[in-house]
Design an enzyme around this catalytic site. Structure first.
Site, PDB file in Angstrom:
ATOM      1  N   LYS A  41      16.848   7.488  10.940  1.00  0.00           N
ATOM      2  CA  LYS A  41      18.102   6.815  10.599  1.00  0.00           C
ATOM      3  C   LYS A  41      19.257   7.797  10.427  1.00  0.00           C
ATOM      4  O   LYS A  41      20.413   7.456  10.620  1.00  0.00           O
ATOM      5  CB  LYS A  41      17.936   5.987   9.327  1.00  0.00           C
ATOM      6  CG  LYS A  41      17.023   4.796   9.556  1.00  0.00           C
ATOM      7  CD  LYS A  41      17.419   3.630   8.682  1.00  0.00           C
ATOM      8  CE  LYS A  41      16.604   2.402   9.021  1.00  0.00           C
ATOM      9  NZ  LYS A  41      16.577   1.435   7.932  1.00  0.00           N
TER      10      LYS A  41
ATOM     11  N   LYS B 251       8.873  -0.444  17.267  1.00  0.00           N
ATOM     12  CA  LYS B 251       8.760  -1.692  16.498  1.00  0.00           C
ATOM     13  C   LYS B 251       9.979  -2.567  16.761  1.00  0.00           C
ATOM     14  O   LYS B 251      11.054  -2.061  17.118  1.00  0.00           O
ATOM     15  CB  LYS B 251       8.634  -1.392  15.000  1.00  0.00           C
ATOM     16  CG  LYS B 251       9.894  -0.824  14.367  1.00  0.00           C
ATOM     17  CD  LYS B 251       9.819  -0.786  12.840  1.00  0.00           C
ATOM     18  CE  LYS B 251      11.118  -0.190  12.298  1.00  0.00           C
ATOM     19  NZ  LYS B 251      11.213  -0.088  10.859  1.00  0.00           N
TER      20      LYS B 251
ATOM     21  N   LYS C 192      15.957  -4.847  13.509  1.00  0.00           N
ATOM     22  CA  LYS C 192      17.266  -5.501  13.478  1.00  0.00           C
ATOM     23  C   LYS C 192      18.364  -4.621  14.040  1.00  0.00           C
ATOM     24  O   LYS C 192      19.361  -5.107  14.543  1.00  0.00           O
ATOM     25  CB  LYS C 192      17.615  -5.884  12.026  1.00  0.00           C
ATOM     26  CG  LYS C 192      16.978  -7.206  11.616  1.00  0.00           C
ATOM     27  CD  LYS C 192      17.343  -7.597  10.200  1.00  0.00           C
ATOM     28  CE  LYS C 192      16.359  -7.011   9.208  1.00  0.00           C
ATOM     29  NZ  LYS C 192      16.349  -7.704   7.902  1.00  0.00           N
TER      30      LYS C 192
HETATM   31  P1  TYM Z   1      13.183  -4.459   6.033  1.00  0.00           P
HETATM   32  O1  TYM Z   1      14.359  -5.244   5.578  1.00  0.00           O
HETATM   33  O2  TYM Z   1      13.376  -3.487   7.141  1.00  0.00           O
HETATM   34  O3  TYM Z   1      12.034  -5.443   6.493  1.00  0.00           O
HETATM   35  C1  TYM Z   1      11.548  -6.519   5.673  1.00  0.00           C
HETATM   36  C2  TYM Z   1      10.042  -6.646   5.869  1.00  0.00           C
HETATM   37  O4  TYM Z   1       9.739  -6.863   7.248  1.00  0.00           O
HETATM   38  C3  TYM Z   1       8.760  -5.913   7.686  1.00  0.00           C
HETATM   39  N1  TYM Z   1       9.011  -5.578   9.093  1.00  0.00           N
HETATM   40  C4  TYM Z   1       8.091  -5.694  10.070  1.00  0.00           C
HETATM   41  N2  TYM Z   1       6.809  -6.101  10.061  1.00  0.00           N
HETATM   42  C5  TYM Z   1       6.140  -6.123  11.241  1.00  0.00           C
HETATM   43  N3  TYM Z   1       6.712  -5.756  12.417  1.00  0.00           N
HETATM   44  C6  TYM Z   1       7.983  -5.333  12.483  1.00  0.00           C
HETATM   45  N4  TYM Z   1       8.534  -5.002  13.644  1.00  0.00           N
HETATM   46  C7  TYM Z   1       8.744  -5.290  11.278  1.00  0.00           C
HETATM   47  N5  TYM Z   1      10.014  -4.930  10.966  1.00  0.00           N
HETATM   48  C8  TYM Z   1      10.160  -5.120   9.631  1.00  0.00           C
HETATM   49  C9  TYM Z   1       8.955  -4.711   6.779  1.00  0.00           C
HETATM   50  O5  TYM Z   1       7.802  -3.918   6.728  1.00  0.00           O
HETATM   51  C10 TYM Z   1       9.297  -5.370   5.452  1.00  0.00           C
HETATM   52  O6  TYM Z   1       8.110  -5.727   4.769  1.00  0.00           O
HETATM   53  N6  TYM Z   1      12.681  -0.820   2.618  1.00  0.00           N
HETATM   54  C11 TYM Z   1      12.401  -2.238   2.874  1.00  0.00           C
HETATM   55  C12 TYM Z   1      13.026  -3.172   1.861  1.00  0.00           C
HETATM   56  C13 TYM Z   1      12.636  -2.870   0.455  1.00  0.00           C
HETATM   57  C14 TYM Z   1      11.375  -3.145  -0.159  1.00  0.00           C
HETATM   58  C15 TYM Z   1      11.509  -2.701  -1.516  1.00  0.00           C
HETATM   59  C16 TYM Z   1      10.188  -3.707   0.288  1.00  0.00           C
HETATM   60  C17 TYM Z   1      13.425  -2.293  -0.474  1.00  0.00           C
HETATM   61  N7  TYM Z   1      12.763  -2.191  -1.662  1.00  0.00           N
HETATM   62  C18 TYM Z   1      10.457  -2.823  -2.402  1.00  0.00           C
HETATM   63  C19 TYM Z   1       9.128  -3.814  -0.619  1.00  0.00           C
HETATM   64  C20 TYM Z   1       9.273  -3.371  -1.951  1.00  0.00           C
HETATM   65  C21 TYM Z   1      12.970  -2.590   4.242  1.00  0.00           C
HETATM   66  O7  TYM Z   1      13.835  -1.933   4.733  1.00  0.00           O
HETATM   67  O8  TYM Z   1      12.493  -3.751   4.777  1.00  0.00           O
END
Ligand code: TYM
Length: 327
Positions: free
Chosen positions: A112, A193, A196
């Protein structure tokens, strides 16, 4: 006690990866566990530059999408992260217990940072420390996430253990919960993967895409030069990704899905998968549109959830203050 915590960044409408990797699990877990928190991670999404009006809108769109997927504020706490300032306060304390090289090694920082168009900000580097604070602030035990978050969860585990060693047993060591489709791939590049932030519009299917958009994106999905449909994730990641998506949205097993695909070539199979995705998400898409019309309801859900989250966090954070000597 068992407590579930997870979160999503408000970067617009969630995509198939978010839904199949995490949100679908969230919906199931709110039925089986009595203490469940889900959060819209606005402070995390602030690590990537955004217009204030866009951020504000994205928070509401993500909330509408989460509710439309079946998250029920009566069964869990759904709240906006920045409304509970203890997340940031605890992140400061945990940051003081975390070595910089441990953060420099994490792949998300390296990836990133490049797209931030700079040397990388402090916020981007310490992003996973804030994530550890999110989880530990509620003494959470289980965290349903996709595979890309596993390294961040390992950091949270290390920080919890380090804190416990220094100040006495306090935090449970939180465990990741992965779904069977823990990683959905980009439709344009099955080695990456689904994400977004992917600049290729055809790579990512959101859960609010129209049937036409879904058909177009699956028609253009990258596969390989074999026309048969098989499930071999290592050798044939493109077509295997389609099989995974198909199984996940229909609730069938990989075997059953392959059986249905017997005799189809990949071009026809892409349309079968597109149709299954349309079937699955049409009701959700309609519900998102309905919910988006009532902004004040969405805002209220997030605020009510934050009030309750604060009540859970306050005594735990008080105890942390006492343990470290702030009180
Ligand atoms: P984020 O917003 O990128 O994604 C939300 C959730 O979706 C899952 N995910 C995927 N799973 C399978 N295949 C994919 N291509 C894919 N893309 C995204 C992510 O693994 C996530 O579960 N850092 C985290 C947000 C966060 C968080 C937390 C999560 C902040 N604090 C505390 C758990 C606990 C994030 O950026 O998710």
């Amino acid at each position: 006690v068992d407590r579930i915590f997870s979160g999503i960044q408000p970067t617009g409408t969630p995509h198939l990866g978010n839904y199949l990797g995490a949100i679908q699990n969230w919906v199931n877990l709110q039925e089986e566990c009595s203490s469940v928190l889900y959060s819209i991670m606005d402070m995390h999404s602030f690590t990537m530059p955004k217009e204030p009006a866009v951020l504000r809108q994205n928070i509401l769109d993500t909330t509408a999408a989460i509710l439309a997927c079946g998250i029920d504020p009566k069964k869990c706490l759904l709240f906006r992260q920045s409304l509970v300032p203890e997340h940031a306060e605890l992140a400061w304390i945990l940051g003081c217990l975390t070595n910089v090289p441990r953060l420099l090694r994490l792949p998300q920082w390296k990836m990133k940072r490049a797209s931030q168009n700079s040397e990388g900000t402090v916020g981007l580097l310490t992003y996973p420390v804030l994530q550890a604070a999110d989880i530990l602030l509620y003494k959470s035990t289980r965290v349903p996430v996709g595979e890309d978050q596993v390294l961040h969860l390992e950091l949270a585990q290390d920080i919890a253990q380090h804190f416990n060693k220094k100040y006495g047993e306090f935090f449970p060591v939180p465990k990741a919960i992965l779904s069977t489709t823990k990683k959905i791939k980009s439709l344009r590049d099955p080695s990456a993967k689904m994400s977004k932030s992917d600049p290729q519009k055809l790579a990512t299917v959101t859960i609010a895409d129209s049937p036409d958009e879904i058909v177009q994106k699956f028609r253009k999905a990258v596969t390989d030069f074999t026309s048969e449909v098989t499930y071999e994730p290592a050798a044939r990641p493109g077509v295997s990704n389609l099989v995974s998506i198909h199984a996940a949205v229909t609730g069938l097993s990989i075997k059953e899905v392959l059986h249905q695909a017997t005799g189809l070539d990949t071009a026809h199979y892409k349309m079968v998968v597109a149709e299954a995705v349309i079937q699955k998400f049409t009701p959700i898409r309609n519900e998102i549109k309905k919910l988006q019309e009532d902004k004040s309801h969405l805002i209220k859900v997030l605020e009510d959830g934050a009030e309750k989250a604060k009540e859970l966090a306050a005594p735990i954070y008080q105890e942390i203050r006492r343990l470290v000597g702030f009180q």
